[in-house]
Enzyme design. Structure first.
Site, short mmCIF file in Angstrom:
data_model
loop_
_atom_site.label_atom_id
_atom_site.label_comp_id
_atom_site.label_asym_id
_atom_site.label_seq_id
_atom_site.Cartn_x
_atom_site.Cartn_y
_atom_site.Cartn_z
N LYS A 264 0.83 -1.20 0.00
CA LYS A 264 0.00 0.00 0.00
C LYS A 264 0.87 1.26 0.00
O LYS A 264 2.03 1.22 0.43
CB LYS A 264 -0.87 0.03 1.26
CG LYS A 264 -1.95 -1.02 1.34
CD LYS A 264 -2.72 -0.90 2.65
CE LYS A 264 -3.82 -1.94 2.75
NZ LYS A 264 -4.93 -1.68 1.81
N ARG A 338 -10.54 -11.31 1.77
CA ARG A 338 -11.41 -12.36 1.21
C ARG A 338 -10.75 -13.73 1.28
O ARG A 338 -11.43 -14.75 1.32
CB ARG A 338 -11.79 -11.99 -0.23
CG ARG A 338 -10.63 -11.93 -1.19
CD ARG A 338 -10.94 -11.14 -2.44
NE ARG A 338 -11.01 -9.72 -2.15
CZ ARG A 338 -11.30 -8.78 -3.06
NH1 ARG A 338 -11.57 -9.12 -4.30
NH2 ARG A 338 -11.34 -7.50 -2.72
#
Length: 497
Positions: A264, A338
């Site tokens: 990130k 996920r």
């Protein structure tokens, strides 16, 4: 902080000894002959008190009023939303070190939901995080009396629910607010174990060896780049007969998310300590269940780990095998939530649940779509979706249903695995939900994307405790539903291995 509910007329309120007396004054206020009424009527007439929600007039040492401080507080139409907005305006006043005992009094009969809204807003406005900030002034407020002119028995159920909800929300906020080095997967497991001290709650912790034995290859792949060992938390609340199928809550527990190899940007990466907001909400729900003891069975599952860019970390293009047996091509290691959730969702099936709800700070796309007001709701079952929407509205913790058309799954196709973990930027929140749906089978399932609602940025940076309110109201509504309307329970719930 202790709460009590009392019948207090305005004459009684004037004689009530406390550090701060707050009088909630609605539109159409009809004064009586008591001192508070006369004071409020004069302030309204002279234009010193507006009745819009949150407009207030602070007073000190008022003759005839036993409280040291008095605040006349406008609450508009007197709805639950208006009461919440009004009480939240008291933040600085409630945090004063000299304010230890507060009486919050309704000038007229409270509408449904108003007492609960006042309790929750008062707790929210006075909340102070101190765990890693020892020089901060801790919350001095220790006792709150909520006064209503009548209808005490009518108000008591929502009052009790809201007091328990406050305990749950603050437990969730505490663990989501903690820095990642104070909320490692091991410490999150300890927080879950602490809940098992309450009657009716059990906790089981699975470490790396047990998770590997279960075949949770997707969860293991995310955790392998961190020196912090993963934890798979299994909480159980048994409030009903064993023949009643449980609701399973699955909370994403990424205690810090660097993005892994798909790193990130540095700006605001510190906020990725909040990436376990789903896990925190599950902890908070169980804390509230311990107080209320409703007649329902609930299982909480938390896959907890860090997502780090180590030499051992999973790489873009790697293929892993999930607990379900489906293989996954990891195109982006920053779509890790996920991956841990899909194995937990597969594990949830062994409880033969009535419904499965996962909660996750999953996608920035959901923030773009809905902002910070509503959580994103995806559901395979219309009845479950409606129940969750209604629960969110009742708790003032709203969500909004998003689509789950099968065509959205087309982008998850892979040349090298059964499915990919991302499908491009377009409809990112929906394709993430479609990925998760591949692991739930036929059980009624809902996914709450709380990326926009689990925390606030900027000057108000901190966890919100959402969606503990939504989830608790849903569970309580399910517990109180007539048995004939409940989904058919499994003959006997299987115990986890």
């Amino acid at each position: 902080m202790n709460f009590e509910l009392k019948t207090l007329s305005l004459s009684d309120a004037a004689a009530h000894k406390c550090d701060l007396l707050v009088l909630l004054v609605p539109d159409g206020f009809k004064p009586q002959a008591d001192a508070l009424s006369v004071l409020a009527a004069r302030a309204i007439k002279d234009g010193d008190l507006e009745l819009k929600p949150g407009k207030l007039l602070p007073l000190y040492g008022v003759p005839g009023i036993a409280a040291r401080r008095l605040v006349l507080l406008g609450c508009g139409k007197g709805s639950a939303q208006a009461v919440r907005q009004a009480v939240q305006a008291l933040g600085a006043t409630l945090k004063a070190p000299s304010v230890r005992r507060v009486a919050l009094v309704f000038a007229r009969d409270a509408e449904a939901g108003c007492v609960g809204a006042a309790v929750r807003a008062l707790a929210d406005a006075s909340y102070v995080y101190t765990t890693t900030k020892p020089k901060a002034d801790a919350r001095a407020l220790s006792r709150v009396t909520v006064g209503v002119p009548g209808g005490l028995e009518t108000a008591r159920p929502e009052f009790s629910t809201s007091v328990a909800l406050v305990a749950g929300i603050e437990y969730a906020r505490e663990w989501a607010n903690r820095p990642a080095n104070h909320a490692t997967p091991t410490l999150v497991g300890d927080a879950a174990k602490a809940l098992a001290r309450h009657a009716g709650i059990q906790c089981k912790l699975h470490g790396p060896a047990q998770v590997a034995k279960l075949g949770m290859g997707a969860f293991l792949a995310v955790a392998q780049g961190s020196e912090q060992p993963l934890r798979f938390v299994e909480l159980r609340y048994d409030g009903a007969a064993r023949s009643q199928a449980p609701v399973v809550l699955v909370g994403k527990g990424i205690t810090f998310d660097t993005g892994g190899i798909s790193l990130k940007p540095a700006a605001e990466m510190d906020e990725m300590k909040f990436d376990m907001g789903g896990a925190a909400s599950v902890l908070g729900v169980f804390r509230a269940l311990a107080e209320l003891r409703p007649a329902i069975n609930v299982v909480g599952l938390i896959p907890a780990c860090e997502n780090m860019p180590d030499g051992r970390a999973v790489k873009p293009g790697d293929v892993v095998t999930s607990m379900s047996g489906q293989t996954i091509e990891i195109l982006n290691t920053d779509a890790e939530g996920r991956l841990v959730l899909c194995d937990a969702l597969t594990y949830a099936a062994r409880f033969k649940p009535a419904a499965v709800i996962d909660i996750a700070t999953l996608t920035g796309a959901c923030v773009v779509a809905l902002g910070g007001l509503r959580s994103g709701l995806f559901a395979s079952d219309d009845e479950l979706a409606g129940q969750l929407m209604a629960a969110g509205d009742a708790a003032q913790d709203p969500c909004w249903r998003m689509p789950l058309d099968d065509e959205y799954a087309e982008g998850l196709k892979s040349n090298f695995a059964d499915l990919a973990n991302v499908a491009g930027r377009a409809g990112g929140a929906i394709t993430a939900a479609k990925f998760l749906q591949s692991f739930v089978g036929d059980v009624p399932w809902a996914h709450l994307d709380i990326a926009g609602t689990a925390w606030k940025s900027g000057a108000a940076k901190g966890a919100t405790g959402r969606p503990v309110g939504l989830l608790l109201h849903y569970l309580l509504a399910t517990a109180s539903a007539p048995a004939a309307k409940r989904r058919a329970a499994a003959p006997r719930r299987a115990r986890a291995a």
